[in-house]
Design a protein around this motif. Sequence first.
Motif, PDB file in Angstrom:
ATOM      1  N   UNK B 110      45.367  41.537  16.160  1.00  0.00           N
ATOM      2  CA  UNK B 110      46.314  40.661  16.860  1.00  0.00           C
ATOM      3  C   UNK B 110      47.650  41.373  17.058  1.00  0.00           C
ATOM      4  N   UNK B 111      48.072  42.076  16.016  1.00  0.00           N
ATOM      5  CA  UNK B 111      49.345  42.793  16.129  1.00  0.00           C
ATOM      6  C   UNK B 111      49.258  43.881  17.198  1.00  0.00           C
ATOM      7  N   UNK B 112      48.089  44.515  17.275  1.00  0.00           N
ATOM      8  CA  UNK B 112      47.911  45.570  18.275  1.00  0.00           C
ATOM      9  C   UNK B 112      47.973  45.046  19.698  1.00  0.00           C
ATOM     10  N   UNK B 113      47.768  43.739  19.862  1.00  0.00           N
ATOM     11  CA  UNK B 113      47.759  43.201  21.227  1.00  0.00           C
ATOM     12  C   UNK B 113      49.081  43.444  21.952  1.00  0.00           C
ATOM     13  N   UNK B 114      50.119  43.740  21.193  1.00  0.00           N
ATOM     14  CA  UNK B 114      51.396  44.000  21.867  1.00  0.00           C
ATOM     15  C   UNK B 114      51.314  45.247  22.740  1.00  0.00           C
ATOM     16  N   UNK B 115      50.361  46.132  22.437  1.00  0.00           N
ATOM     17  CA  UNK B 115      50.189  47.314  23.284  1.00  0.00           C
ATOM     18  C   UNK B 115      49.383  46.999  24.535  1.00  0.00           C
ATOM     19  N   UNK B 191      52.710  55.021  23.988  1.00  0.00           N
ATOM     20  CA  UNK B 191      51.423  54.422  23.617  1.00  0.00           C
ATOM     21  C   UNK B 191      51.131  53.250  24.530  1.00  0.00           C
ATOM     22  N   UNK B 192      52.137  52.417  24.682  1.00  0.00           N
ATOM     23  CA  UNK B 192      51.936  51.221  25.494  1.00  0.00           C
ATOM     24  C   UNK B 192      51.641  51.600  26.948  1.00  0.00           C
ATOM     25  N   UNK B 193      52.361  52.590  27.439  1.00  0.00           N
ATOM     26  CA  UNK B 193      52.121  53.029  28.814  1.00  0.00           C
ATOM     27  C   UNK B 193      50.691  53.530  28.963  1.00  0.00           C
ATOM     28  N   UNK B 202      44.886  52.693  36.078  1.00  0.00           N
ATOM     29  CA  UNK B 202      45.715  53.762  36.638  1.00  0.00           C
ATOM     30  C   UNK B 202      46.199  54.633  35.493  1.00  0.00           C
ATOM     31  N   UNK B 203      45.288  55.468  34.996  1.00  0.00           N
ATOM     32  CA  UNK B 203      45.538  56.227  33.770  1.00  0.00           C
ATOM     33  C   UNK B 203      46.790  57.096  33.852  1.00  0.00           C
ATOM     34  N   UNK B 204      47.445  57.185  32.694  1.00  0.00           N
ATOM     35  CA  UNK B 204      48.598  58.077  32.586  1.00  0.00           C
ATOM     36  C   UNK B 204      48.362  59.026  31.421  1.00  0.00           C
ATOM     37  N   UNK B 209      50.860  63.152  20.498  1.00  0.00           N
ATOM     38  CA  UNK B 209      50.949  63.068  19.047  1.00  0.00           C
ATOM     39  C   UNK B 209      49.572  63.292  18.461  1.00  0.00           C
ATOM     40  N   UNK B 210      49.400  64.360  17.695  1.00  0.00           N
ATOM     41  CA  UNK B 210      48.075  64.638  17.127  1.00  0.00           C
ATOM     42  C   UNK B 210      47.574  63.466  16.298  1.00  0.00           C
ATOM     43  N   UNK B 211      48.477  62.834  15.532  1.00  0.00           N
ATOM     44  CA  UNK B 211      48.044  61.722  14.688  1.00  0.00           C
ATOM     45  C   UNK B 211      47.514  60.583  15.543  1.00  0.00           C
ATOM     46  N   UNK B 212      48.197  60.348  16.652  1.00  0.00           N
ATOM     47  CA  UNK B 212      47.711  59.289  17.523  1.00  0.00           C
ATOM     48  C   UNK B 212      46.336  59.647  18.084  1.00  0.00           C
TER      49      UNK B 212
END
Lengths: 498, 260
Positions: B110-115, B191-193, B202-204, B209-212
């Motif tokens: 649910x928290x991730x939904x902000x992305x 991340x959000x973008x 419309x991929x960007x 970030x390696x961790x990401x």
Amino acid sequence: MADFKVPELTGEIITPKVTLGATSGIKPFPANEELMGKVGFPAKKSADWKVKFLAKMGEILKKYKSVRVFLDICVRCGACTDKCHYYLSTGDPRNMPVYRQELMRSVYRKYFTTSGKLFGNLAAARELSDELLEEWITYFYQCSECRRCSVFCPYGIDTAEITMAAREILDSIGIGSKYNLAIINKAETIGNNLGMGGPALRNTLDFVEEEIQEKTGVDVKLPLDVEGADILLVTPSADFFAEPHIFSLEGYAKVFHQAGVSWTLSSHASEGGNFGMFIGNYDHMKTINGRIWKAARDLKVKRVIAGECGHAWRVLYSFSNTLHGPFDFLDPNYRVPQHICDYTLDLVKKGAIKLDKAANDDFSVTFHDSCNVARASRIGNEPGGQFTIPRELINAACNKFVDMAEETIGERTFCCGGGGGVLTDELIEVRVKGAMPRMQALKRVKDSNGVNFFALICAICKAQFTKIFPYYGIEMEEVGGIHQLVGNAIVLGAKEGV
Amino acid sequence: MWAISILKHQSDEIKKGAFMNGLSSVFNLLAYIAAAVFVLGFLNKVVLYFKTPSPLKIPTTPAPKTSMGVVVRLIPEVLFFRSLLKGGAAEKILWLGGWVFHVSFLLIILRHLRFFTYPVPGFVMSFQQIGIWAGLVFPLALLILIVRRFLNDRLVTITLFADYFVLGLIITIGLTGLLLKYFARTNLVDVKAFILGLLTLSPVQIPDSPMFLIHFSLVLILLVYFPFSKLMHAWGILISPTRAQVDNPQEVRHVTPWAQ
Ligand code: HEM
Ligand code: SF4
Ligand code: SF4
Ligand code: SF4
């Protein structure tokens, strides 16, 4: 008496350590070629058995949602591992429900899933082999299809469904259990599991009539094949000859007599039991069950009542309507079929029969919930009636009743150890051991309340406990049916005020 | 696209190196593949289970007599893993680990939904604080689930590689998530973008970030793995015949085509 160690009665049920292969040598006797042929299975294992095996398994996966879903979704959480009486008493890990299922699941992975095909061993997929087959034969006949594991599983995974499917697959490749198939053959050709024909049946009923006459002086009849009777009683055939079963038969007869109803038994359907269920074979189950509804039609009865039998009641209550319904030729005012305990308790409540509790004062009674009644069916109108109705009836028939520990009764009841098609002598070791949890619970009420009457409503339970009580040093006469108590207590003769 | 253009000017840091472009294309493609495998794989199982008949009535009794009753039976099973609570001490530990794991997992999602939303709906906002707590207990709960599998000989016997694999995968997702939040911080706007780019087709660029990349790759693996594994219990719990069937065999004749 036994060439294995009988568990000690301490009153405690202790989860054992895992002991690999503890019961790996205990297998059912195979059915011979002739018997296999008679019940319509291949006579023996052929060179192409793997092909047949996988074909049958594929068919079952398409036909049974239970099997498909259960094989997919088990998370191996382990909640079921110490819930099976066979694991609790033997420590053999293959008797842990999830690990029993694993025998089939590993094959499922290998041949029916992408991951198993791709990753093989890493995905715990197993190839078909003679060794695997032996494990199947061993452990799928060390399951009494009691469903206790399904109660504790977060998804209700019922190992009994897997066991039935496994036995069906084994039969389809020519490997059958002599005990189960012989009984199926007798039930289908003669009408009952004992292979007792019409005249022999009449003889035993005459004998029971004489017994009742002798003991009570009352002329109680046990009618057979009476056309136009109101009620057809369908009861396990063990009730016709075995002790203590036959005392319950006396009880039913007295109840019908005193209620003043017309009733009959049928020689065509002289068996309530249905071993077709035990081997997971839909067609045999349907054929055996069909005899009952044919008899009901032929005898033009209005209602059908079922005697004391666990798995018989499951098939009658849960499956009959699917197999041979609708039953619109019977009186819609009654349950089709109705359980004898439900019927008798109703008469007691209406005052149509009277029970003199003092007649059972020699007994301190406890009740064993038979698994097929407890977890696979219902008695009466309300969910849980399968627990309350038998107890109410016992309490109406005697003064001293006590329940065993809560975690061993009701939906959590422990199997007798002999159900589901394992009630055969070559499996005696797992039968005796499998009864251990139930025996420990009984031991506690024996110590605390001096229980000396173990009331049952299942023919297999009765046969199993009379056989194994002596191993535990308990008299087999302590086993009996609820209608044995009812039969002792019922006041026969003219009714007051009627 | 509207979302992207709004976000674009906030994030000038997105690098446009050839390498990242190549990597971005690969990840964007993998994300679509993983999402497709997850959705189609899951639906395929749902349809398969739906189509496979239950020839006989097999509810584990006592069972409800009506469909409403079945819903009432299933709610505590799904929300509180009720049947586990019928067990002994081992199941209590399992329940604790399992329940906390599932609930915190839900809160984290649910928290991730902000992305995934723009603008972020109010209910997602209201889960932000508790989502942070959930992120912290999540690996602890999983640790219980992992450790318990070593402590008892029955569990040691039944546990398969797949069981450690999925627990390991999920705990690593959780831990890399925590690292992203507390140590290897990433530009969340990027991340959000990136996520919105995926969602709007419309991929960007993928965040640099390696961790990401690790965190995100593991999630893709989980998605692909899901429909082919025991994780399908999430659906199975709702349709398991022993729990979802109505106890009315006498009142209603239950028939299926093959079993006539
Ligand atoms: C409707 C939603 C879900 C329900 C009701 C549910 C329920 C359960 C239950 C009752 C268990 C067994 C007990 C336990 O281990 O905690 C379990 C285990 C598990 N669940 Fe779920 N689950 C759901 C969704 C998910 C999802 C979406 C995942 C995601 C990846 C997941 C991952 C797991 C894992 C990995 C286990 C095994 C834990 C272990 O190995 O010890 N579940 N689930
Ligand atoms: S309780 Fe159910 S899910 Fe858990 S291991 Fe046993 S069968 Fe599998
Ligand atoms: S159905 Fe009964 S006998 Fe079979 S595995 Fe489950 S608990 Fe054991
Ligand atoms: S014989 Fe009795 S206790 Fe044993 S499985 Fe059947 S119903 Fe259950």
